[in-house]
Design an enzyme around this catalytic site. Structure first.
Site, PDB file in Angstrom:
ATOM      1  N   SER A 207       0.780  -0.931   0.072  1.00 37.53           N
ATOM      2  CA  SER A 207       0.125  -0.109   0.088  1.00 37.53           C
ATOM      3  C   SER A 207       0.885   1.432  -0.283  1.00 37.53           C
ATOM      4  O   SER A 207       2.112   1.057  -0.147  1.00 37.53           O
ATOM      5  CB  SER A 207      -0.919  -0.054   1.263  1.00 37.53           C
ATOM      6  N   ASN A 208       0.271   2.476   0.432  1.00 35.15           N
ATOM      7  CA  ASN A 208       1.265   3.591   0.397  1.00 35.15           C
ATOM      8  C   ASN A 208       0.650   4.422   1.458  1.00 35.15           C
ATOM      9  O   ASN A 208      -0.299   4.119   2.321  1.00 35.15           O
ATOM     10  CB  ASN A 208       0.944   4.322  -0.919  1.00 35.15           C
ATOM     11  N   ARG A 209       1.065   5.577   1.947  1.00 38.08           N
ATOM     12  CA  ARG A 209       0.836   6.492   2.970  1.00 38.08           C
ATOM     13  C   ARG A 209      -0.099   7.456   2.927  1.00 38.08           C
ATOM     14  O   ARG A 209      -0.527   8.361   3.621  1.00 38.08           O
ATOM     15  CB  ARG A 209       2.197   7.253   3.188  1.00 38.08           C
ATOM     16  N   ALA A 274      -4.621   7.476  -4.309  1.00 35.93           N
ATOM     17  CA  ALA A 274      -3.137   7.015  -4.567  1.00 35.93           C
ATOM     18  C   ALA A 274      -3.209   5.362  -4.777  1.00 35.93           C
ATOM     19  O   ALA A 274      -3.021   4.672  -3.769  1.00 35.93           O
ATOM     20  CB  ALA A 274      -2.286   7.530  -3.278  1.00 35.93           C
TER      21      ALA A 274
END
Ligand code: CTP
Length: 409
Positions: A207-209, A274
């Site tokens: 995943s991402n932030r 995102a």
């Protein structure tokens, strides 16, 4: 309670109608507002600050140089949703129109950026004087709401215009000023937010932030401005803004399906999510064991570019993308705008202080399809959302006429 949660500043100036401001404060409080009163020296000759302090439960600011107060000429207007001047004398109108700042209240007026409502009260001859009328015209041209005084018996014993506007008119003007813009009424916004999660196995994912705050702020702003809003959100800790249709998704593929299915419904798409660029090629159905060794390899496959697909399938929709960059924001964002066939791209440096993932603020560069670049300073995400929506409105194309009917009646 129409004014719950609203912070108001009431300026009282030196007219005999100052006593009516006492009733106005009570009405504003009854409607749920938080009211801070500022008085001029002359107003204090008609009503005492103690009256307003007792009612409003706030100290009454009167003196620019009072040491015990924390710069009320700055702090009061900064926090206010609206400022009302009732009653406003001819002197106050003149000072406000000319930008004079020789006491607390007139200095404060130079710091007002929220709606300003002015209710003059004076003798009829003064009201009709060219100087007064010129100041009123100046203020109106500047966007100030000036309520014409009412006709009737005046304190001088004469009959004519000059009486402070009825409370109900002041309340109506206030409500009007506080009503949110409805300039997105009739638009249908499809907005994505948050990260996606791509499973490695049943317990691990890529995943991402992304926090989702930017997309949620856009959804909320558009809803408040009258749009119908569908928010397609990856996993976040946020709650849906009121009145917004929220669809939860987890993976890029799920997000893609929902967005493509809803594209025909929408008039504007804002892709603030995102989306993961890669997903594990073969997610394991059982938890992968570490077996004490290194994980040498995780095969990844690219995800589809959702925005690019939306751009290929759209009819008249305005498409907005985001470009999360860590360097050369303008160049990278412009390239993405062109590559993805967008109407607007919001570039931001996610590595900059106060900007990007998780933060409540963002410093963005808006680039539209005509090449116009708008550099916005560090703003709360909600304010940035309003700027984006303002620009999108300028990019909406006239709707195509429906095609010829395929028979039937
Ligand atoms: N986006 C998308 N589908 C993807 C990846 C990104 O629709 N699979 C959208 C994002 O929602 C964003 C825009 O494309 O609105 C740009 O995303 P960004 O991650 O900045 O750019 P990428 O196209 O992924 O390019 P790169 O990672 O090389 O910077």
């Amino acid at each position: 309670m129409k004014l719950t949660g609203k912070r108001l500043v009431l300026g009282v100036t030196g007219s005999i109608a100052a006593y009516k401001a006492v009733g106005l404060v009570r009405t504003l409080l009854r409607e749920g507002a938080d009211v801070s009163v500022v008085m001029t020296q002359a107003a204090g000759r008609f009503v005492t600050p103690l009256t307003f302090e007792t009612l409003s439960k706030h100290p009454v600011a009167t003196d620019l140089f009072a040491a015990q107060q924390d710069m009320p000429h700055l702090t009061l207007p900064e926090r206010a949703d609206a400022v009302i001047v009732a009653p406003a004398t001819a002197n106050l109108l003149a000072k406000c129109a000319l930008g004079l700042a020789d006491d607390l209240f007139s200095t404060m007026l130079l710091n007002v950026t929220c709606p300003l409502i002015v209710a003059p009260a004076m003798d009829g001859g003064m009201w009709h004087h060219q100087a007064v009328q010129a100041h009123v015209a100046t203020l109106r041209a500047r966007g100030v709401t000036v309520l014409d005084p009412e006709e009737g018996p005046l304190a001088s014993g004469r009959i004519g215009p000059g009486r402070l506007a009825e409370e109900s008119r002041i309340m109506d003007a206030l409500e009007q000023a506080l009503a949110p813009r409805q300039d997105w009424a009739g638009q249908r916004l499809l907005v994505s937010a948050g990260p996606t999660q791509e499973a490695i196995d049943p317990v691990r994912y890529l995943s991402n932030r992304s926090s989702g705050k930017m997309g949620y702020a856009v959804a909320q702003a558009a809803r408040e401005r009258g749009a119908a809003v569908s928010l397609v959100s990856g996993p976040t800790t946020l709650t849906a803004p009121p009145g917004v249709d929220l669809i939860h998704v987890i993976t890029a593929e799920e997000m893609q399906k929902v967005l493509l299915a809803r594209l025909p419904w929408s008039t504007v798409v804002v892709m603030a999510a995102a989306v993961a660029d890669f997903r594990p090629l073969r997610p394991s159905s059982a938890k992968l064991k570490k077996d004490g060794g290194y994980w040498k390899k995780l095969d990844l496959a690219p995800t589809d570019d959702i925005l690019h697909q939306l751009s290929q399938q759209r009819r008249d929709q305005v498409l907005v993308g985001f470009a999360a960059e860590t360097e050369s924001v303008l160049a990278h964002a412009t390239a993405k705008l062109k590559r993805k066939g967008l109407d607007l791209i919001v570039g931001n440096n996610v590595a900059a202080e106060g900007s990007g993932f998780g933060s409540d603020t963002n410093a963005a560069t808006l680039i539209d399809r005509n090449g116009q670049v708008r550099e916005l300073g560090l703003l709360p995400k909600r304010e940035l959302a309003d700027h984006i929506l303002d620009v999108v409105l300028t990019l909406i194309r006239p709707r195509r006429k429906p095609g010829p009917s395929k028979g039937g009646t």
